[in-house]
Write an enzyme that holds these catalytic residues in place. Structure first.
Site, PDB file in Angstrom:
ATOM      1  N   GLY A 289      35.973 -39.236  -9.610  1.00  9.23           N
ATOM      2  CA  GLY A 289      34.596 -38.753  -9.438  1.00  9.23           C
ATOM      3  C   GLY A 289      34.417 -37.685  -8.372  1.00  9.23           C
ATOM      4  N   SER A 290      35.482 -36.900  -8.084  1.00  8.83           N
ATOM      5  CA  SER A 290      35.326 -35.861  -7.054  1.00  8.83           C
ATOM      6  C   SER A 290      34.375 -34.752  -7.519  1.00  8.83           C
ATOM      7  CB  SER A 290      36.682 -35.276  -6.653  1.00  8.83           C
ATOM      8  OG  SER A 290      37.314 -34.646  -7.738  1.00  8.83           O
ATOM      9  N   ASN A 291      34.330 -34.499  -8.825  1.00  5.61           N
ATOM     10  CA  ASN A 291      33.378 -33.505  -9.343  1.00  5.61           C
ATOM     11  C   ASN A 291      31.949 -34.037  -9.294  1.00  5.61           C
ATOM     12  OD1 ASN A 291      35.080 -31.191 -10.210  1.00  5.61           O
ATOM     13  ND2 ASN A 291      36.060 -32.766 -11.430  1.00  5.61           N
TER      14      ASN A 291
ATOM     15  N   LEU B 197      33.991 -37.941 -27.778  1.00  5.37           N
ATOM     16  CA  LEU B 197      32.668 -38.323 -28.295  1.00  5.37           C
ATOM     17  C   LEU B 197      32.542 -37.953 -29.771  1.00  5.37           C
ATOM     18  CD1 LEU B 197      30.698 -37.074 -25.184  1.00  5.37           C
ATOM     19  CD2 LEU B 197      30.929 -39.473 -25.888  1.00  5.37           C
TER      20      LEU B 197
ATOM     21  N   ASN C  62      30.487 -30.269 -20.726  1.00  7.63           N
ATOM     22  CA  ASN C  62      31.735 -30.915 -20.317  1.00  7.63           C
ATOM     23  C   ASN C  62      32.565 -29.974 -19.447  1.00  7.63           C
ATOM     24  OD1 ASN C  62      33.970 -32.905 -20.502  1.00  7.63           O
ATOM     25  ND2 ASN C  62      34.966 -31.370 -21.780  1.00  7.63           N
TER      26      ASN C  62
ATOM     27  N   HIS D 281      36.333 -28.962 -18.566  1.00  3.64           N
ATOM     28  CA  HIS D 281      37.689 -29.106 -19.103  1.00  3.64           C
ATOM     29  C   HIS D 281      38.635 -28.192 -18.324  1.00  3.64           C
ATOM     30  CE1 HIS D 281      40.868 -30.133 -21.806  1.00  3.64           C
ATOM     31  NE2 HIS D 281      41.060 -28.874 -22.155  1.00  3.64           N
TER      32      HIS D 281
ATOM     33  N   ASP E 117      36.831 -30.280 -27.053  1.00  2.00           N
ATOM     34  CA  ASP E 117      36.933 -29.122 -26.152  1.00  2.00           C
ATOM     35  C   ASP E 117      36.790 -27.783 -26.868  1.00  2.00           C
ATOM     36  OD1 ASP E 117      37.370 -30.871 -23.971  1.00  2.00           O
ATOM     37  OD2 ASP E 117      39.487 -30.983 -24.447  1.00  2.00           O
TER      38      ASP E 117
ATOM     39  N   GLU F  38      37.606 -26.545  -9.712  1.00  2.00           N
ATOM     40  CA  GLU F  38      36.633 -27.311 -10.507  1.00  2.00           C
ATOM     41  C   GLU F  38      35.346 -27.584  -9.728  1.00  2.00           C
ATOM     42  OE1 GLU F  38      39.471 -30.018 -13.458  1.00  2.00           O
ATOM     43  OE2 GLU F  38      38.690 -30.888 -11.606  1.00  2.00           O
TER      44      GLU F  38
END
Length: 220
Positions: free
Chosen positions: A15-17, A109, A126, A128, A168, A199
């Protein structure tokens, strides 16, 4: 129409983003954004702890329970995934989000999730860690690094893209190239760290662009 943008974040890991987004919100960067829930498909995802520390509601929703209800055949697995996705859509829609952000959500998904959200005009984006059309799916950083070592590529990248049912392959919102440095002893761990640092910035820029789109759509 309210100016508030309700945001749901889907995660699977550290969860760093997500933390990058939480930090910007706490700095007052996006006063209109409210994270209404962080949902993980892994119980031990540290991102859930990050959300709790920020007083954001969390949900754990795992595929295993659904797999246990079906035979371990391709058809059974497919049925389980579809039931999981339908329930995931229901859980997400309960919070009435305007935007769903997949930040390291390691689950493909299906239309059973995407369809109900598209009906409600909810954007899904998303992160990627690859360039458009390269290294779709899991382990993109590892695969790009291996391809560089084999002399097949000299750069990779990170993108934020719209989510469609093809993995993606949704339209890119933001693409940032990351060159491999010739002669630099860049092992996988060091390279992965570099990608993650890129990111954190891209996640915020992608959110900024998408918020602008949402505002423009609301003003029409």
């Amino acid at each position: 129409m309210t100016d508030t943008v309700r945001l749901t974040v889907l995660i699977s890991g550290n969860g760093s983003n997500l933390q990058a987004v939480i930090d910007k919100l706490s700095e007052g960067k996006f006063p209109e954004v409210s994270i209404v829930r962080v949902l993980s498909n892994r119980k031990d995802a540290y991102g859930l702890e990050r959300a709790r520390k920020a007083n954001i509601p969390t949900t754990y929703h795992n595929l295993v329970k659904y797999k246990k209800q079906h035979p371990a055949t391709p058809e059974g697995v497919q049925q389980a995934r579809e039931e999981y996705d339908a329930e995931l859509a229901r859980l997400v829609l309960e919070d009435k989000p305007d935007l769903v952000y997949c930040l390291g959500f390691m689950h493909v998904l299906s239309p059973r999730f995407l369809g109900p959200l598209e009906e409600k005009k909810i954007k899904i984006i998303n992160l990627h860690p690859a360039l458009p059309g390269q290294f779709n799916g899991a382990h993109a950083i590892d695969r790009a690094h291996a391809a560089w070592l084999e002399g097949k590529i000299d750069k990779t990248g990170v993108m934020i893209h719209n989510v469609i049912s093809e993995v993606d392959m949704g339209k890119p919102i933001l693409v940032r190239e990351i060159p491999f440095v010739k002669g630099q002893d860049e092992d996988l761990d060091a390279f992965e760290k570099k990608v993650h640092e890129v990111e954190w910035g891209v996640v915020i820029e992608g959110l900024e662009i998408t918020l602008k789109e949402i505002k423009e759509e609301r003003s029409r």
